[in-house]
Design an enzyme around this catalytic site. Structure first.
Site, PDB file in Angstrom:
ATOM      1  N   GLY A 295       0.836  -1.208   0.000  1.00 34.98           N
ATOM      2  CA  GLY A 295       0.000   0.000   0.000  1.00 34.98           C
ATOM      3  C   GLY A 295       0.865   1.250   0.000  1.00 34.98           C
TER       4      GLY A 295
ATOM      5  N   ARG B  58       0.877  -5.119  -5.232  1.00 38.33           N
ATOM      6  CA  ARG B  58       1.017  -6.301  -4.371  1.00 38.33           C
ATOM      7  C   ARG B  58       1.229  -7.464  -5.338  1.00 38.33           C
ATOM      8  NH1 ARG B  58      -0.670  -4.154   0.622  1.00 38.33           N
ATOM      9  NH2 ARG B  58      -2.473  -2.765   0.559  1.00 38.33           N
TER      10      ARG B  58
ATOM     11  N   ASP C 232       4.831  -4.402   5.979  1.00 35.03           N
ATOM     12  CA  ASP C 232       5.038  -5.779   6.382  1.00 35.03           C
ATOM     13  C   ASP C 232       5.293  -6.752   5.207  1.00 35.03           C
ATOM     14  OD1 ASP C 232       4.663  -7.502   8.797  1.00 35.03           O
ATOM     15  OD2 ASP C 232       3.205  -8.418   7.444  1.00 35.03           O
TER      16      ASP C 232
ATOM     17  N   THR D  53       4.183   2.646   5.875  1.00 28.90           N
ATOM     18  CA  THR D  53       2.797   2.169   5.895  1.00 28.90           C
ATOM     19  C   THR D  53       2.015   3.039   6.863  1.00 28.90           C
ATOM     20  OG1 THR D  53       1.317   0.430   6.714  1.00 28.90           O
ATOM     21  CG2 THR D  53       3.557   0.350   7.532  1.00 28.90           C
TER      22      THR D  53
ATOM     23  N   ASP E  23      -0.250   2.113   8.633  1.00 30.59           N
ATOM     24  CA  ASP E  23      -0.711   1.295   9.760  1.00 30.59           C
ATOM     25  C   ASP E  23       0.187   1.386  10.991  1.00 30.59           C
ATOM     26  OD1 ASP E  23      -2.563   0.448   7.911  1.00 30.59           O
ATOM     27  OD2 ASP E  23      -1.540  -1.437   7.478  1.00 30.59           O
TER      28      ASP E  23
ATOM     29  N   ASP F 248       2.484  -0.594  11.916  1.00 37.44           N
ATOM     30  CA  ASP F 248       2.453  -1.891  12.603  1.00 37.44           C
ATOM     31  C   ASP F 248       3.762  -2.666  12.527  1.00 37.44           C
ATOM     32  OD1 ASP F 248       2.269  -2.334   9.915  1.00 37.44           O
ATOM     33  OD2 ASP F 248       0.633  -3.770  10.011  1.00 37.44           O
TER      34      ASP F 248
ATOM     35  N   ARG G 245      -5.291  -2.227   9.104  1.00 36.77           N
ATOM     36  CA  ARG G 245      -5.205  -3.685   8.923  1.00 36.77           C
ATOM     37  C   ARG G 245      -5.555  -4.378  10.227  1.00 36.77           C
ATOM     38  NH1 ARG G 245      -0.294  -6.934   6.575  1.00 36.77           N
ATOM     39  NH2 ARG G 245       0.761  -5.552   8.004  1.00 36.77           N
TER      40      ARG G 245
END
Ligand code: F6P
Length: 327
Positions: free
Chosen positions: A15, A76, A107, A130, A132, A134, A176
């Protein structure tokens, strides 16, 4: 034997995130500053397989630090998840005389990089990007701060209409499987609650919290919901609330991909610039299979295995800050 890097490849994958372009600029210019050629790979690992590659000079990255998205495009790539796909990438590296890679992404990007590095003994450094946030081992990933600000501005606007109508809004944000965006944007926008996958919130608890708010003459309620199967998303929660508490006038907003766009904040631009320089420094220093991170404002190196596999803990202090301030 000393391993000399004459040419690096750079790509963005997964992303997109605001700040990717600032990182591309930084990596490119730092490499050229050190006498290293730069080959830009388009559309992530997919473009690597199909050979969408162009040599970059310093002017190819002019005027991009302020742009959201990624000038290299992204994708992706399922083929890269197979040994055959990775072999094609390695063969392309040899053909293009690329000695090392800087991969910018989240990730999935780093997971692929880790396997490629292991299978073919290729030097790779990752830059975490990202919205996110994360990835373990870095306080922030590129794009996270910009996305937080985008969410905060959207929630401020929703608050105007929510309080005009005395309504209850469930606002779903990305992330996510992680609740960083939901929790922190809830604090920044003065929301009543955040529903995140890391913490179980019972429907009754939530209802009580909202009831209390309205009882104390609040004229609107805003709940930030992290997208995830665990939270059930904003629609699931809203349905339940409508069923069990028909007295509330409930609305749902799913912010969606608006969170990924826009010009990066100063924080993301500066972080991207620092991480790009650090990525090339690390390669020149013989480092490989590491992600550049930032901890307490200091640049750190995090092994791919840790960045990907370890769960990034949520700051419990932030959970209590939201709780205290929302009552
Ligand atoms: O990882 C970034 C992210 O925006 C997640 O927050 C979200 O779940 C996912 O990507 C959406 O992916 P796509 O743009 O492929 O729908």
């Amino acid at each position: 034997m000393e391993y000399r890097i004459n040419c690096i490849g750079i790509l963005t994958s997964g992303g997109d995130a605001p700040g990717m372009n600032a990182a591309i600029r930084s990596v490119t210019r730092t490499a050229i500053f050190n006498g290293i050629r730069v080959k830009a790979i388009y559309r992530g690992y997919s473009g690597f397989i199909t050979g969408e590659i162009k040599e970059f000079e310093t002017q190819n990255v002019s005027n991009i630090i302020q742009q959201g998205g990624t000038i290299l495009k992204t994708a992706r790539c399922d083929e890269f998840k197979t040994p055959e796909g990775r072999r094609k990438v390695y063969d392309r590296m040899v053909e293009e005389e690329i000695d090392a890679l800087v991969v910018i992404g989240g990730d999935g990007t780093l997971t692929g990089a880790r396997i490629l590095a292991q299978e073919f003994n290729v030097p790779i450094v990752g830059v975490p990007a990202t919205i996110d946030n994360d990835l373990f081992g870095t306080d922030s990933t590129l794009g996270y701060d910009t996305a937080l600000n985008t969410i905060m501005e959207a929630v401020d606007k929703i608050r105007d209409t929510a309080s005009s109508h005395n309504r209850l809004f469930f606002i779903e944000v990305m992330g996510r499987d992680a609740g960083f965006l939901a929790l922190n944007s809830a604090i920044a926008s003065g929301a009543e609650a955040a529903i995140i996958p890391e913490k179980e919130t019972k429907a009754d608890q939530l209802a009580e919290l909202i009831k209390n708010g309205f009882r104390k003459s609040k004229n609107s309620s805003i709940v930030l919901v992290a997208e995830s199967d665990v939270t059930g998303g904003a629609n699931g929660l809203a349905e339940r609330m409508r069923r069990e508490y028909p007295e509330y006038d409930v609305r749902v907003v799913i912010l969606g991909h608006i969170q990924r766009g826009g010009s990066p904040t100063a924080y993301d631009r500066i972080l991207a610039s620092r991480m790009g320089v650090a990525a090339i420094d690390a390669l020149l220093d013989g480092q490989r299979s590491i992600m550049i991170g930032v901890v307490n404002n200091q640049i750190v190196h995090v092994p791919f295995t840790k960045a990907i596999k370890d769960d990034k803990p949520l700051d419990e202090h932030l959970v209590s800050v939201l709780h205290i301030l929302s009552i």
